[in-house]
Design an enzyme around this catalytic site. Structure first.
Site, mmCIF file in Angstrom:
data_model
loop_
_atom_site.group_PDB
_atom_site.id
_atom_site.type_symbol
_atom_site.label_atom_id
_atom_site.label_comp_id
_atom_site.label_asym_id
_atom_site.label_seq_id
_atom_site.Cartn_x
_atom_site.Cartn_y
_atom_site.Cartn_z
ATOM 1 N N ILE A 15 0.828 -1.206 0.000
ATOM 2 C CA ILE A 15 0.000 0.000 0.000
ATOM 3 C C ILE A 15 0.864 1.257 0.000
ATOM 4 O O ILE A 15 0.602 2.204 -0.750
ATOM 5 C CB ILE A 15 -0.946 0.012 1.209
ATOM 6 C CG1 ILE A 15 -1.889 -1.207 1.156
ATOM 7 C CG2 ILE A 15 -1.753 1.304 1.258
ATOM 8 C CD1 ILE A 15 -2.768 -1.272 -0.068
ATOM 9 N N ASP A 36 10.905 3.618 6.584
ATOM 10 C CA ASP A 36 10.765 2.172 6.608
ATOM 11 C C ASP A 36 11.897 1.590 7.447
ATOM 12 O O ASP A 36 12.773 2.320 7.935
ATOM 13 C CB ASP A 36 10.794 1.608 5.186
ATOM 14 C CG ASP A 36 9.980 0.325 5.036
ATOM 15 O OD1 ASP A 36 10.219 -0.604 5.842
ATOM 16 O OD2 ASP A 36 9.137 0.241 4.129
ATOM 17 N N GLY A 113 -5.959 -2.300 8.496
ATOM 18 C CA GLY A 113 -5.472 -3.311 9.423
ATOM 19 C C GLY A 113 -5.596 -2.908 10.873
ATOM 20 O O GLY A 113 -5.577 -3.761 11.767
ATOM 21 N N SER A 142 -10.458 -1.310 5.029
ATOM 22 C CA SER A 142 -9.790 -2.315 4.210
ATOM 23 C C SER A 142 -10.336 -2.350 2.789
ATOM 24 O O SER A 142 -11.365 -1.746 2.466
ATOM 25 C CB SER A 142 -9.947 -3.700 4.842
ATOM 26 O OG SER A 142 -11.283 -4.155 4.672
ATOM 27 N N CYS A 143 -9.655 -3.099 1.934
ATOM 28 C CA CYS A 143 -10.056 -3.203 0.529
ATOM 29 C C CYS A 143 -11.484 -3.719 0.379
ATOM 30 O O CYS A 143 -12.305 -3.121 -0.332
ATOM 31 C CB CYS A 143 -9.073 -4.086 -0.230
ATOM 32 S SG CYS A 143 -8.776 -5.706 0.530
ATOM 33 N N ASN A 144 -11.807 -4.811 1.043
ATOM 34 C CA ASN A 144 -13.147 -5.380 0.913
ATOM 35 C C ASN A 144 -14.206 -4.464 1.502
ATOM 36 O O ASN A 144 -15.290 -4.297 0.928
ATOM 37 C CB ASN A 144 -13.202 -6.756 1.586
ATOM 38 C CG ASN A 144 -12.560 -7.835 0.743
ATOM 39 O OD1 ASN A 144 -12.799 -7.926 -0.453
ATOM 40 N ND2 ASN A 144 -11.722 -8.658 1.359
ATOM 41 N N ARG A 171 -8.517 -13.634 -1.801
ATOM 42 C CA ARG A 171 -7.235 -14.160 -2.253
ATOM 43 C C ARG A 171 -6.439 -14.659 -1.046
ATOM 44 O O ARG A 171 -6.615 -14.192 0.077
ATOM 45 C CB ARG A 171 -6.470 -13.103 -3.045
ATOM 46 C CG ARG A 171 -6.142 -11.816 -2.250
ATOM 47 C CD ARG A 171 -4.789 -11.892 -1.645
ATOM 48 N NE ARG A 171 -4.465 -10.697 -0.882
ATOM 49 C CZ ARG A 171 -4.597 -10.589 0.431
ATOM 50 N NH1 ARG A 171 -5.132 -11.583 1.132
ATOM 51 N NH2 ARG A 171 -4.218 -9.497 1.062
ATOM 52 N N HIS A 223 -9.931 -10.122 -4.925
ATOM 53 C CA HIS A 223 -11.054 -10.734 -4.227
ATOM 54 C C HIS A 223 -12.287 -10.728 -5.126
ATOM 55 O O HIS A 223 -12.395 -9.922 -6.045
ATOM 56 C CB HIS A 223 -11.401 -9.965 -2.949
ATOM 57 C CG HIS A 223 -10.259 -9.769 -2.007
ATOM 58 N ND1 HIS A 223 -9.532 -10.804 -1.475
ATOM 59 C CD2 HIS A 223 -9.725 -8.631 -1.473
ATOM 60 C CE1 HIS A 223 -8.603 -10.329 -0.653
ATOM 61 N NE2 HIS A 223 -8.704 -9.008 -0.643
ATOM 62 N N ASN A 304 -7.257 -5.840 -4.357
ATOM 63 C CA ASN A 304 -6.933 -5.528 -2.965
ATOM 64 C C ASN A 304 -5.706 -4.655 -2.789
ATOM 65 O O ASN A 304 -5.574 -3.941 -1.797
ATOM 66 C CB ASN A 304 -6.744 -6.823 -2.169
ATOM 67 C CG ASN A 304 -5.797 -7.786 -2.846
ATOM 68 O OD1 ASN A 304 -6.155 -8.394 -3.860
ATOM 69 N ND2 ASN A 304 -4.602 -7.947 -2.305
#
Length: 355
Positions: A15, A36, A113, A142-144, A171, A223, A304
């Site tokens: 992402i 990071d 998340g 989230s994506c869904n 997935r 998905h 996703n």
């Protein structure tokens, strides 16, 4: 001219790298840097692209410097230069970083998340942009869940939807992590009904009557959702399609075009030249939508890795208060990214061959 929004991205993964690219494309935003802990090809790619790199902490900085990565400082240094941070780190990491963000006095956008309670606000641009304007933080769902709010929210906005019952075929893992493990040659049902996506959608649309069931399948690309809908009144297929057509970020595909499976749409995105083959829209199979009286049935595809990217961009404008109108932000984001309402143009009647 208004100064661009200064943005930091933490976590340069699936992402984070997409958010970073989208921020760099926006005319009203400036990517100050990404933070990071990685020292491998992922963060090296960011360096190759000319993105300023910061280390999440001192330990990560030493590791990065030792690996030859050009590090400009730590996350704390980065936070001192920005208006907003988009945290795309792995689940639970972002919640632990909230005290640091608050001390720095920056606006915060988390990903799906994290729990709704972490920020007290969950975000999908078309549904509740206004309630995020000026907030200290929000969570892009989230994506869904994003897809559920977009599609069911469109029908609710048209005063069509009474209730929704959906089955999600998820997935197994992200394509870039399939070498690390995943479901092989089986399907794994989620252990509870409802699955978490339905309750999560209600953090954005509290009155939504929705129940979801989910299973994890042995594939890594996108998905697939199947919905059985009860409508508020007897309706027609044209009325349901009109409601979906009126909403942003829903695009239409058809079996008649040869787009008959998840992989075909993924391949189409590549052929269209999408960055990384991304699909930011929900792809609804238009010719599968079926309406029978006060019941409707449909299926759609969720990419996703990409669907939450435009929501993250809109969330940046909302929390910083630079754009008060959600429709204006959505329109700008969609224009810059090149989002579509239909992936392929309608074909004209074929010309008969010459006699």
């Amino acid at each position: 001219m208004t100064a661009p929004i200064r943005v930091a991205v933490t976590g340069y993964g699936v992402i984070g790298k997409r958010v970073a690219d989208a921020v760099r494309a926006m005319p009203d935003m400036h990517l100050v840097g990404v933070a990071d802990v990685a020292t491998d090809w992922r963060i090296r790619t960011a360096a190759e692209l000319g993105i300023p790199i910061f280390a999440a902490d001192e330990s990560a900085r030493h590791a990065m410097v030792s690996a030859g990565i050009p590090v400009l400082g730590t996350l704390e240094d980065l936070l001192g230069q920005v208006d907003v941070v988009v945290d795309a780190t792995p689940k639970k990491v972002a919640a632990a970083a909230l005290p640091l963000y608050r001390r720095a006095g920056v606006k915060v956008i988390l990903q799906g998340g994290e729990s709704h309670a972490t920020t007290g606000h969950s975000f999908v641009a078309q549904a509740n942009y206004a309630s995020a304007v000026g907030r200290e933080s929000t969570r892009v769902v989230s994506c869904n869940t994003t897809s559920i709010v977009r599609v069911l929210g469109a029908l609710e906005a048209a005063d069509l939807l009474a209730s929704a019952r959906g089955t999600l075929i998820r997935r197994a893992t992200d394509p870039g992590e399939s070498h690390l493990g995943g479901v092989m040659n089986t399907i794994v049902p989620e252990s509870s009904i409802p699955s978490h996506q339905g309750p999560d959608a209600r953090t954005v649309l509290p009155n939504l009557d929705v129940v979801t069931m989910a299973a994890k399948a042995a594939h890594t690309q996108t998905h697939n959702h199947y919905w059985s809908l009860r409508l508020r009144r007897r309706s027609s297929r044209d009325e349901v399609l009109a409601a979906l057509h009126a909403a942003p970020r829903i695009a239409f595909v058809t079996m008649a075009e040869g787009l008959v499976a998840l992989n075909t749409t993924v391949e189409l995105m590549r052929d269209l030249g999408r960055p990384r083959g991304d699909m930011w829209e929900v792809a609804v199979w238009e010719d599968v939508v079926t309406v029978d009286g006060d019941e409707a049935y449909l299926t759609y595809q969720v990419f996703n890795e990409a669907i939450v990217i435009p929501e993250s961009i809109d969330a940046i404008r909302a929390v910083t208060g630079t754009v008060d109108d959600g429709a204006a932000s959505i329109a700008l984001t969609d224009e810059v990214l090149g989002m579509r309402r239909r992936f392929l143009p309608s074909l004209s009647s074929p010309t008969p061959p010459p006699a």
